[in-house]
Design a protein around this motif. Structure first.
Motif, PDB file in Angstrom:
ATOM      1  N   PRO A   1       0.794  -1.226  -0.154  1.00  0.00           N
ATOM      2  CA  PRO A   1       0.057   0.042  -0.262  1.00  0.00           C
ATOM      3  C   PRO A   1       1.146   1.179  -0.191  1.00  0.00           C
ATOM      4  O   PRO A   1       2.164   1.246   0.085  1.00  0.00           O
ATOM      5  N   GLY A   2       0.218   2.529  -0.170  1.00  0.00           N
ATOM      6  CA  GLY A   2       0.750   3.384  -0.038  1.00  0.00           C
ATOM      7  C   GLY A   2       1.781   3.942   0.614  1.00  0.00           C
ATOM      8  O   GLY A   2       2.091   4.758   1.272  1.00  0.00           O
ATOM      9  N   THR A   3       0.540   4.046   2.100  1.00  0.00           N
ATOM     10  CA  THR A   3       0.865   4.650   3.331  1.00  0.00           C
ATOM     11  C   THR A   3       0.149   3.175   4.128  1.00  0.00           C
ATOM     12  O   THR A   3      -1.005   2.667   3.874  1.00  0.00           O
ATOM     13  N   LEU A   4       0.694   3.981   5.583  1.00  0.00           N
ATOM     14  CA  LEU A   4       0.364   2.799   6.245  1.00  0.00           C
ATOM     15  C   LEU A   4      -1.120   3.478   7.453  1.00  0.00           C
ATOM     16  O   LEU A   4      -1.160   2.823   8.335  1.00  0.00           O
ATOM     17  N   THR A   5      -0.389   4.630   7.299  1.00  0.00           N
ATOM     18  CA  THR A   5      -1.467   5.779   8.512  1.00  0.00           C
ATOM     19  C   THR A   5      -2.849   5.905   8.543  1.00  0.00           C
ATOM     20  O   THR A   5      -2.815   6.787   7.027  1.00  0.00           O
ATOM     21  N   PRO A   6      -3.683   6.232   8.869  1.00  0.00           N
ATOM     22  CA  PRO A   6      -4.917   6.515   8.039  1.00  0.00           C
ATOM     23  C   PRO A   6      -5.032   8.102   8.129  1.00  0.00           C
ATOM     24  O   PRO A   6      -4.024   8.348   9.020  1.00  0.00           O
ATOM     25  N   ALA A   7      -5.732   8.739   6.977  1.00  0.00           N
ATOM     26  CA  ALA A   7      -5.934  10.452   6.907  1.00  0.00           C
ATOM     27  C   ALA A   7      -6.295  11.044   8.434  1.00  0.00           C
ATOM     28  O   ALA A   7      -7.321  10.534   8.802  1.00  0.00           O
ATOM     29  N   GLY A   8      -5.451  11.926   9.020  1.00  0.00           N
ATOM     30  CA  GLY A   8      -5.934  12.615   9.586  1.00  0.00           C
ATOM     31  C   GLY A   8      -6.003  12.173  10.811  1.00  0.00           C
ATOM     32  O   GLY A   8      -6.135  12.556  12.532  1.00  0.00           O
ATOM     33  N   LEU A   9      -4.968  10.777  11.124  1.00  0.00           N
ATOM     34  CA  LEU A   9      -4.730   9.877  12.544  1.00  0.00           C
ATOM     35  C   LEU A   9      -4.028  10.556  12.717  1.00  0.00           C
ATOM     36  O   LEU A   9      -1.974  11.032  12.780  1.00  0.00           O
ATOM     37  N   THR A  10      -4.228  11.575  14.869  1.00  0.00           N
ATOM     38  CA  THR A  10      -3.105  12.096  15.664  1.00  0.00           C
ATOM     39  C   THR A  10      -2.437  11.151  16.638  1.00  0.00           C
ATOM     40  O   THR A  10      -1.266  11.417  17.007  1.00  0.00           O
ATOM     41  N   SER A  11      -3.672  10.457  16.862  1.00  0.00           N
ATOM     42  CA  SER A  11      -2.928   9.486  17.809  1.00  0.00           C
ATOM     43  C   SER A  11      -3.821   8.301  18.799  1.00  0.00           C
ATOM     44  O   SER A  11      -4.465   7.740  17.637  1.00  0.00           O
ATOM     45  N   ILE A  12      -3.141   6.400  18.854  1.00  0.00           N
ATOM     46  CA  ILE A  12      -3.794   5.709  19.046  1.00  0.00           C
ATOM     47  C   ILE A  12      -3.684   5.604  20.782  1.00  0.00           C
ATOM     48  O   ILE A  12      -2.767   5.524  21.352  1.00  0.00           O
ATOM     49  N   THR A  13      -5.071   4.982  20.873  1.00  0.00           N
ATOM     50  CA  THR A  13      -4.944   4.525  22.722  1.00  0.00           C
ATOM     51  C   THR A  13      -5.250   2.387  22.619  1.00  0.00           C
ATOM     52  O   THR A  13      -6.117   2.968  21.560  1.00  0.00           O
ATOM     53  N   VAL A  14      -4.000   1.865  23.747  1.00  0.00           N
ATOM     54  CA  VAL A  14      -4.690   1.188  23.644  1.00  0.00           C
ATOM     55  C   VAL A  14      -4.849   0.732  25.276  1.00  0.00           C
ATOM     56  O   VAL A  14      -4.611   1.061  25.916  1.00  0.00           O
ATOM     57  N   SER A  15      -6.608  -0.333  24.749  1.00  0.00           N
ATOM     58  CA  SER A  15      -7.730  -0.229  26.248  1.00  0.00           C
ATOM     59  C   SER A  15      -7.497  -1.974  25.793  1.00  0.00           C
ATOM     60  O   SER A  15      -8.083  -2.590  24.989  1.00  0.00           O
TER      61      SER A  15
END
Length: 898
Positions: free
Chosen positions: A460-474
């Protein structure tokens, strides 16, 4: 004297050179001065090629021929170029600069953009179509079964993303195609149903990545192929619909649940519409969406939802276009993309390019952008960047199907589909697996010439969703402590939530990783993402970091893995012995009765917090009663004794929704030390028991949840109490051992047939016994262990009942003779035997041991924190065993986890 007259046949350029050199001119020899690089295209897809050309000129601007050029790519991982050929090949999306050099001169850089596309990788050892592909916790991909050249395959192989190669692993017990494969919380893979030359299959088997072998497990109640198979949040597996054994065009409405612990399939509610070639999608709320499909050549537009809490299907909104052979993909925003497929128009199958979105919030389907190519039975893969890759499939063409090589990507933000690089091979009925590095492995299927062994992966061209700023894991559920603790062989589920400008979204495709994969592995498979499995036993509790990544954005959480053995958990509010414990559909454990206190309230154990809390109070306090989880989620508590004989005839129901107990119909015969067994038809079989130390019953009765009443059924051949009752894989019930009239211990066994309502004598135990345990193993055999026998108060003997032969054979002895113990089948297939009464020193023991069905032996394991007997053991949904209460010198309220 030197002549300045040129030779007659010399070329003009050479004449000029000679003249300037030998006749006093101002020129010199041609010297390479510039190289100009050009190409016919500025962009190629991964695996695409571009041929560059170069023009070499001398100091006078004249084109030079015969110059040997050296080609180079500034980003050789993006595009490689032949050192002497000038042919570039795209390897990875991105941009590179192509240059040519000679004699110390380097050309101008020519920009080349590489767009997403497919790159070939190693080939399978066997060509196959209609196979399954499952990403294991160790990062390998299991490819199993399928068909090639008219032959059904049992062979399986593993793809190693690190080396790009396939290697053979163990073969399935049964050759099959059109089956399903589901990664379980234990890390094993469940293979279900399918088809071969013998017809539709009901068999199922488990693949063990550690040993690389397949073993049979319980069988489906109904043979089926092309049935959606979905891992539910409680770790069980839902199998619904598909095609059955009567007619390949007739769809099934039935559904069933696989219990990985018991290794059995149990019917659940039926779908409202029989359907095959449908899709099953787990929603963020735990419900399962089934959409479209077909039945007897009628294409379906209906859709329905399965509720795991109630086991019921309810209709939801209808598709805008009836379709089958389509795809269904859960997006990061919680909506479901339905794309492609085919519909019946007159007598012809028509491929569809339309797509639509299902919104769980309102149950409505709405149209979205169309596919660029109508395609039937493509693959659809949610990428880490939040887009969906659709590959291959076929288009109907007369009596044949034409496989496709095209691929496209759906953008949920724009609601549009755009073409991307094409497959290197046209293919249909292939598999597509999102790998931990964000690429997609596509393998097998068929093309115009037959089944394929080739494989390729999509970059794929990118692995990061557009506009994603951070990820929280719970950890899930939400009530789980910030840092949960699990035991070896058990699991903990994690959820990744992404923060966007417009709000938060659950990320349904991220790359999961563990800081110590030797102790904890975490799943990236689409059938079971974010499930962390403790595969090792550290010397002391180890804090492990779990990471979820989407491109350059990541988030972490922590998890403790404790050593193998027992560890204390929260205590019950009251002391209890000879009581009941029932794992509810919501994962909580109901403990009730068994307290010397009058009308003591029941309690709920929450595995997420490790604590007990008070719930409703039973109507009647009782010991030696039974508790049975009904298919509607209610718990039936029946019979028992209050302060002594006679036995109670009253019964009551616990409602988890309200936390209250309510009376239901009474037993026809008051009894205690009886058994209660949930049958496949949803009714509860009550057998035997006693009303005093010397008065035992042969009577049996059935509880009907629909009417709330008990009715007599056939009688046991021998009156007995303190026996065991085990539901076998075929739905019949094995009654074994116990104590009978005059206090004699019983060796006989009998089988209850729910169809006829009668008991038939079967083979006898080798040793008469009472207060023993009986455990149904994954292979359908029943392990009978320990108990009180004629010669010993606490026996170490054990034996196995084989339903096929109706006989008992001895197996290895317990390391410690015991009675009034517990026996729990673990997710690993081993049986945990814990506590009980022993002879030396007399009293409750803290010892525990494991039975291995493969070797037929018992081995000691860690000890309980306190000796206890007549306690309870409940297997929690995460694979941990809760041990609570009992007697150990005094009646206990303490609890612990294995």
């Amino acid at each position: 004297m030197l002549s300045c007259k040129p030779a007659f046949f010399a070329p003009v350029a050479l004449l000029l050179s000679v003249f300037l050199t030998h006749c006093g001119g101002s020129g010199s020899s041609p010297t390479l001065t510039t190289i100009a690089v050009t190409s016919p295209q500025s962009s190629i897809a991964v695996s695409g090629t571009d041929t560059f050309s170069a023009t070499a000129k001398d100091q006078n601007g004249n084109v030079m021929s015969g110059v040997t050029l050296a080609w180079a790519s500034s980003a050789s991982n993006v595009a490689a170029i032949g050192a002497s050929s000038g042919v570039a090949m795209g390897l990875l999306p991105g941009m590179t600069q192509i240059t040519a050099s000679a004699n110390g001169v380097t050309s101008n850089p020519a920009a080349l953009t590489v767009t997403p596309g497919f790159l070939s990788t190693g080939s399978m050892s066997s060509a196959r179509s209609d196979a399954t592909a499952t990403l294991l916790d160790n990062g390998m991909v299991l490819i199993a079964g399928g068909m090639a050249s008219g032959n059904y395959l049992s062979e399986a192989e593993l793809y190693n993303p690190a080396s790009g190669t396939f290697t053979v692993t163990g073969s399935m017990k049964t050759a099959r195609e059109l089956h399903s494969a589901t990664l379980l919380n234990s890390g094993m893979v469940l293979i279900v149903g399918g088809y071969n030359s013998g017809g539709f299959l009901s068999s199922a088997e488990l693949y063990n990545p550690v040993s690389g072998t397949f073993t049979l497990t319980g069988s489906l109640n109904t043979p089926r192929r092309l049935a959606p198979t979905i891992l539910l949040q409680d770790g069980t597996v839902l199998i619904a619909g598909g095609a059955g054994a009567t007619d390949p065009l007739v769809a099934l409405a039935s559904a069933e649940i696989y219990d990985p612990v018991a290794g059995t399939f149990t019917p659940t509610g039926n779908m409202n519409v029989a359907r095959r070639l449908t899709t099953g999608t787990m929603l963020d709320n735990g419900m399962v969406l089934f959409a479209g499909g077909t039945n007897t050549n009628v294409t379906l537009g209906s859709a329905e939802l399965y509720n795991p809490a109630t086991g019921a299907f309810t209709l939801t909104g209808s598709l805008n276009t009836a379709r089958c052979y389509h795809t269904a993909t859960l997006l990061d925003n919680g909506m479901v993309l339905i794309a492609g497929g085919e519909t019946l128009s007159g007598s012809s199958d028509v491929a569809l390019a339309s797509a639509e979105m299902y919104n769980p919030a309102n149950g409505i389907f709405t149209a979205t952008g169309n596919l660029n190519t109508a395609r039937v039975d493509p693959t659809a893969t949610l990428l880490n960047n939040g887009t969906v890759l659709l590959t291959g499939g076929y288009t109907p063409s007369g009596t044949s199907n034409d496989p496709l090589s095209s691929a496209e990507v759906f953008d949920p933000v724009a609601g549009t589909l755009a073409t991307t690089g094409s497959l290197n091979s046209a293919r249909a009925t292939q598999t597509a697996t999102l790998l931990p590095n964000g690429t997609v492995l596509v393998e097998g299927g068929f093309d115009a010439d037959g089944s394929l062994a080739s494989a390729e992966f999509y970059e794929p061209g990118t692995l990061t969703p557009a506009g994603l700023t951070s990820i929280t894991v719970s950890a899930a559920p939400a009530t789980t402590p910030a840092t949960a603790t699990i035991s070896p062989g058990t699991y903990q589920r994690f959820i990744a939530t992404g923060a966007f400008a417009g709000g938060n979204q659950q990320l349904n495709a991220v790359t999961w990783s563990s800081s110590d994969s030797g102790t904890l592995q975490i799943s990236n498979d689409a059938t079971n993402p974010g499930s962390a499995v403790a595969v090792g036993s550290p010397a002391t509790a180890e804090l492990i970091t779990v990471t979820a990544s989407a491109g350059n954005i990541s988030g972490t959480s922590t998890l403790n893995v404790r050593p193998t053995g027992f560890i204390a958990t929260g205590s019950m509010k009251v002391v209890r012995e000879d009581f009941t414990a029932t794992v509810l559909n919501n994962g909580l454990v109901l403990v009730a009765d068994g307290s010397p206190e009058v009308s003591a309230p029941a309690e709920l154990y929450d595995p997420a917090t490790g604590t007990f809390s008070v719930t409703g109070t039973p109507i009647s306090p009782r010991y030696f009663a039974t508790a049975t989880l009904l298919e509607n989620g209610m718990v039936l508590i029946a019979g028992g004794s209050s302060t002594g004989p006679p036995g109670l005839s009253s019964a009551e129901l616990y409602n988890p929704a309200t936390g209250t107990f309510a009376a239901t119909g009474s037993l026809n015969t008051g009894r205690y030390d009886h058994t209660a067994t949930l049958l496949d038809n949803g009714m509860v079989l009550i057998t035997g028991g006693q009303t005093s130390a010397s008065s035992f019953f042969a009577s049996a009765e059935l509880y009907n949840p629909a009417t709330g009443q008990f009715a007599y059924t056939g009688n046991l051949n021998i009156a007995r109490g303190q026996h065991t009752a085990t539901r076998l894989d075929d739905g019949s019930v094995l009654i074994a051992g116990g104590q009978g009239s005059g206090g004699a211990f019983i060796a006989s066994a009998e089988i209850y047939d729910p169809v006829t309502g009668s008991f038939t004598e079967s083979g006898s135990l080798n040793i008469p016994r009472v207060s023993h345990t009986a455990t149904l193993l994954p292979n359908g055999i029943v392990l009978v262990a320990g108990g009180v026998v004629n010669s010993s108060f606490a026996s170490a003997s054990a034996e196995l009942y084989n339903p096929a032969s109706g006989t008992f054979t001895t197996t290895g002895n317990l390391t410690t003779g015991r009675s009034d113990h517990t026996a729990t089948l673990l997710g690993s297939g081993l049986v945990l035997v814990a506590g009980g009464l022993v002879l030396s020193p007399a009293g409750a023991t803290a010892s525990a041991e494991l039975y291995n069905p493969a070797s037929g032996t018992f081995t000691a394991t860690g000890s309980l924190t306190v000796g206890r007997s007549v306690h309870i053991a409940a297997l929690l949904n995460n694979g941990t065993v809760l041990i609570a209460g009992g007697a150990g010198g005094a009646v206990l309220s303490s609890a612990e986890l294995y």
